[in-house]
Motif scaffolding. Structure first.
Motif, PDB file in Angstrom:
ATOM      1  N   LEU A   1       6.747  68.350  -8.138  1.00 16.02           N
ATOM      2  CA  LEU A   1       7.008  67.154  -9.161  1.00 16.02           C
ATOM      3  C   LEU A   1       5.673  66.376  -9.462  1.00 16.02           C
ATOM      4  O   LEU A   1       5.088  65.701 -10.290  1.00 16.02           O
ATOM      5  N   ALA A   2       5.219  65.868  -8.127  1.00 11.10           N
ATOM      6  CA  ALA A   2       3.661  65.160  -8.191  1.00 11.10           C
ATOM      7  C   ALA A   2       2.739  65.996  -8.745  1.00 11.10           C
ATOM      8  O   ALA A   2       2.146  65.198  -9.450  1.00 11.10           O
ATOM      9  N   ALA A   3       2.542  67.215  -8.269  1.00 12.83           N
ATOM     10  CA  ALA A   3       1.559  67.951  -8.981  1.00 12.83           C
ATOM     11  C   ALA A   3       1.695  67.906 -10.600  1.00 12.83           C
ATOM     12  O   ALA A   3       0.608  67.982 -11.387  1.00 12.83           O
ATOM     13  N   ILE A   4       2.842  68.310 -11.127  1.00 10.17           N
ATOM     14  CA  ILE A   4       3.036  68.247 -12.386  1.00 10.17           C
ATOM     15  C   ILE A   4       2.784  66.965 -13.086  1.00 10.17           C
ATOM     16  O   ILE A   4       2.161  66.755 -14.078  1.00 10.17           O
ATOM     17  N   GLU A   5       3.129  65.855 -12.414  1.00 19.26           N
ATOM     18  CA  GLU A   5       3.070  64.360 -12.991  1.00 19.26           C
ATOM     19  C   GLU A   5       1.259  64.127 -12.977  1.00 19.26           C
ATOM     20  O   GLU A   5       0.732  63.571 -13.742  1.00 19.26           O
ATOM     21  N   SER A   6       0.675  64.627 -11.922  1.00 22.63           N
ATOM     22  CA  SER A   6      -0.531  64.509 -11.732  1.00 22.63           C
ATOM     23  C   SER A   6      -1.357  65.083 -13.132  1.00 22.63           C
ATOM     24  O   SER A   6      -2.344  64.503 -13.561  1.00 22.63           O
ATOM     25  N   VAL A   7      -1.125  66.216 -13.367  1.00 19.26           N
ATOM     26  CA  VAL A   7      -1.633  67.074 -14.701  1.00 19.26           C
ATOM     27  C   VAL A   7      -1.484  66.203 -15.846  1.00 19.26           C
ATOM     28  O   VAL A   7      -2.210  66.092 -16.663  1.00 19.26           O
ATOM     29  N   SER A   8      -0.091  65.726 -15.945  1.00 15.65           N
ATOM     30  CA  SER A   8       0.376  64.980 -17.070  1.00 15.65           C
ATOM     31  C   SER A   8      -0.465  63.782 -17.298  1.00 15.65           C
ATOM     32  O   SER A   8      -0.892  63.298 -18.263  1.00 15.65           O
ATOM     33  N   VAL A   9      -0.788  62.906 -16.108  1.00 22.32           N
ATOM     34  CA  VAL A   9      -1.597  61.744 -16.141  1.00 22.32           C
ATOM     35  C   VAL A   9      -2.989  61.825 -15.998  1.00 22.32           C
ATOM     36  O   VAL A   9      -3.544  60.858 -16.358  1.00 22.32           O
ATOM     37  N   GLY A  10      -3.480  62.908 -15.673  1.00 24.16           N
ATOM     38  CA  GLY A  10      -5.011  63.027 -15.364  1.00 24.16           C
ATOM     39  C   GLY A  10      -5.561  62.350 -14.203  1.00 24.16           C
ATOM     40  O   GLY A  10      -6.553  62.294 -14.053  1.00 24.16           O
ATOM     41  N   GLY A  11      -4.575  62.239 -13.034  1.00 19.75           N
ATOM     42  CA  GLY A  11      -5.362  61.652 -12.097  1.00 19.75           C
ATOM     43  C   GLY A  11      -4.118  61.790 -10.848  1.00 19.75           C
ATOM     44  O   GLY A  11      -3.184  62.583 -10.830  1.00 19.75           O
ATOM     45  N   PRO A  12      -4.424  61.241  -9.727  1.00 15.56           N
ATOM     46  CA  PRO A  12      -3.582  61.406  -8.499  1.00 15.56           C
ATOM     47  C   PRO A  12      -2.120  60.757  -8.511  1.00 15.56           C
ATOM     48  O   PRO A  12      -2.165  59.718  -9.236  1.00 15.56           O
ATOM     49  N   VAL A  13      -1.097  61.390  -8.133  1.00 10.82           N
ATOM     50  CA  VAL A  13       0.039  60.676  -8.020  1.00 10.82           C
ATOM     51  C   VAL A  13       0.702  60.819  -6.674  1.00 10.82           C
ATOM     52  O   VAL A  13       0.592  61.808  -5.971  1.00 10.82           O
TER      53      VAL A  13
END
Length: 50
Positions: free
Chosen positions: A30-42
């Motif tokens: 889920l963090a990887a998906i969110e990271s792609v969505s926001v364009g940065g680390p999560v």
């Protein structure tokens, strides 16, 4: 077949992967998906607060 499965659950060894392990893997995904969505680390702990 179901008798063998239930017998295995009752008498077999503990699974190699626990529910806690699965939950941790899901958090990473889920963090990887969110990271792609926001364009940065999560951070994973940021997602847990939601």
């Amino acid at each position: 077949m179901s008798i063998r499965v239930t017998e295995r659950v009752r008498t077999g060894p503990a699974p190699a992967v626990t529910g806690e392990d699965a939950r941790a893997a899901l958090a990473v995904a889920l963090a990887a998906i969110e990271s792609v969505s926001v364009g940065g680390p999560v951070r994973i702990d940021e997602l847990e607060d939601r």
